[in-house]
Design an enzyme around this catalytic site. Structure first.
Site, short mmCIF file in Angstrom:
data_model
loop_
_atom_site.label_atom_id
_atom_site.label_comp_id
_atom_site.label_asym_id
_atom_site.label_seq_id
_atom_site.Cartn_x
_atom_site.Cartn_y
_atom_site.Cartn_z
N LYS A 112 -4.37 -17.87 20.97
CA LYS A 112 -4.79 -18.60 22.11
C LYS A 112 -5.94 -19.15 21.42
O LYS A 112 -6.01 -20.88 22.37
CB LYS A 112 -5.39 -17.56 23.16
N LYS A 193 7.49 -12.76 21.89
CA LYS A 193 7.72 -12.22 23.32
C LYS A 193 7.79 -12.89 24.27
O LYS A 193 6.80 -13.98 24.31
CB LYS A 193 5.96 -11.51 22.76
N LYS A 196 4.00 -15.59 30.27
CA LYS A 196 4.01 -15.81 31.58
C LYS A 196 3.59 -17.19 31.45
O LYS A 196 4.12 -18.36 32.07
CB LYS A 196 2.76 -15.20 31.69
#
Ligand code: TYM
Length: 330
Positions: A112, A193, A196
């Protein structure tokens, strides 16, 4: 006394079949065997900027999704993290026993942080707040998908360090992973993966997607250059489709092998799409009923927060006493 379970999801993006098979489905399965608390972790969501009106709406959407999937508010507590201020309070106390090096090693932080121009401190602290969510309720079991395993190991490390510095205080939580669907991969790219926050239109099946959209996404899923299912040389894309099928139907490995061996990819995809659409149909109609009932969700969330608050208070007071902080109870 039943052991306590805690888990949560961030109210960001659209919940997808990875969140369902990796976590939510497992929550529903175990809720009658444990004392469960299911949290909507809005304080985690703001570790990256969220548009306020959208975040506010997402919180109720996630609550409705929990209930529509089968979480029973008469049995389990459903609550919003920021409604119980002890989450943030305990997080600070745990921050003070956590070496920065432990946090900098977290894979999710590294990924991130690499995607941001300026990295907020909250992103680094993220797993400490997650440890606080769990330790606050002395949870014994945390049902999550595979991507949270490293965070849970860190929660245990933090608990252990606190216990060794200040004396036995926290229950050591254990991780519970589902046997199928612990890591659902992106339909457009089976090496990544399902997430969202991914932007590709063909990446995920959202739980609230209409049937035709679900069908389209699955029929376009990336497979490989073989023409049919060969269990000896199964590629990641096909394995992912089979896991999704199994997650929605509950078929055993043997049943899946017997049924799909040699099947052409086009037919496999059609059957996976049918299984997902049929599996989500009752969920989606319950969702529509829940959101149509004025005041119902707000009541469930208020009740959930009220009922967990005394548990949270008790732990925070204990931690304050252990650390020598000012406590109202001494
Ligand atoms: P979040 O919101 O990213 O995801 C919610 C849950 O869904 C699982 N999951 C997946 N499972 C299988 N395949 C996938 N592709 C997939 N993507 C997500 C996640 O493992 C998770 O169980 N940090 C947590 C939220 C959290 C939490 C907690 C969880 C905050 N405090 C305390 C447990 C206990 C998160 O971001 O989940």
């Amino acid at each position: 006394m039943k052991a306590r379970v805690l888990s949560g999801m961030q109210p960001t993006g659209d919940l997808h079949i990875g969140n369902y098979l990796g976590a939510l489905k497992n929550w529903v399965r175990i809720q009658s065997d444990y004392e469960c608390i299911f949290c909507i972790v809005d304080l985690h969501a703001i570790t990256v900027y969220q548009e306020p009106a959208r975040l506010r709406a997402k919180i109720e959407e996630i609550a409705a999704i929990y209930l529509a999937a089968g979480i029973d508010p008469a049995q389990s507590r459903v609550m919003v993290q920021s409604a119980v201020p002890e989450h943030a309070e305990l997080a600070w106390m745990l921050t003070c026993v956590t070496p920065v090096g432990w946090l900098e090693r977290m894979t999710q932080y590294k990924t991130k942080a690499a995607a941001q121009e300026s990295v907020g401190d909250g992103l680094l602290q993220y797993p400490v707040l997650m440890a606080a969510d769990i330790l606050l309720y002395q949870a014994a079991i945390v049902p999550v998908g595979e991507d949270q395993v490293q965070h849970l190991e860190l929660s245990r490390d933090i608990a252990q360090r606190f216990n060794s510095l200040y004396g036995e205080t926290f229950t050591m939580p254990s991780t519970s992973l589902p046997t199928v669907g612990a890591r659902v991969m992106g339909l457009d790219d089976p090496t990544a993966k399902m997430s969202k926050s991914a932007t590709g239109t063909n990446h995920a099946v959202a739980l609230l997607d209409p049937p035709e959209k679900i069908r389209k996404t699955i029929l376009r899923a990336t497979t490989d250059s073989q023409s049919g299912v060969d269990f000896d040389t199964l590629g990641a894309g096909v394995a992912n489709l089979l896991a999704i099928f199994q997650g929605f139907t509950g078929w055993t490995d043997e049943q899946v092998r017997a049924h799909f061996a040699g099947m052409r990819y086009g037919d496999l995809k059609k059957q996976v799409a049918d299984a997902v659409i049929a599996g989500l149909e009752p969920f989606q109609s319950r969702y529509r009923e829940i959101v149509a009932e004025p005041g119902y969700l707000a009541g469930v969330l208020r009740d959930g927060a009220e009922r967990v608050r005394p548990l949270a208070r008790e732990t925070v007071e204990l931690v304050k006493q252990r650390m020598g902080l000012f406590s109202e109870l001494v």
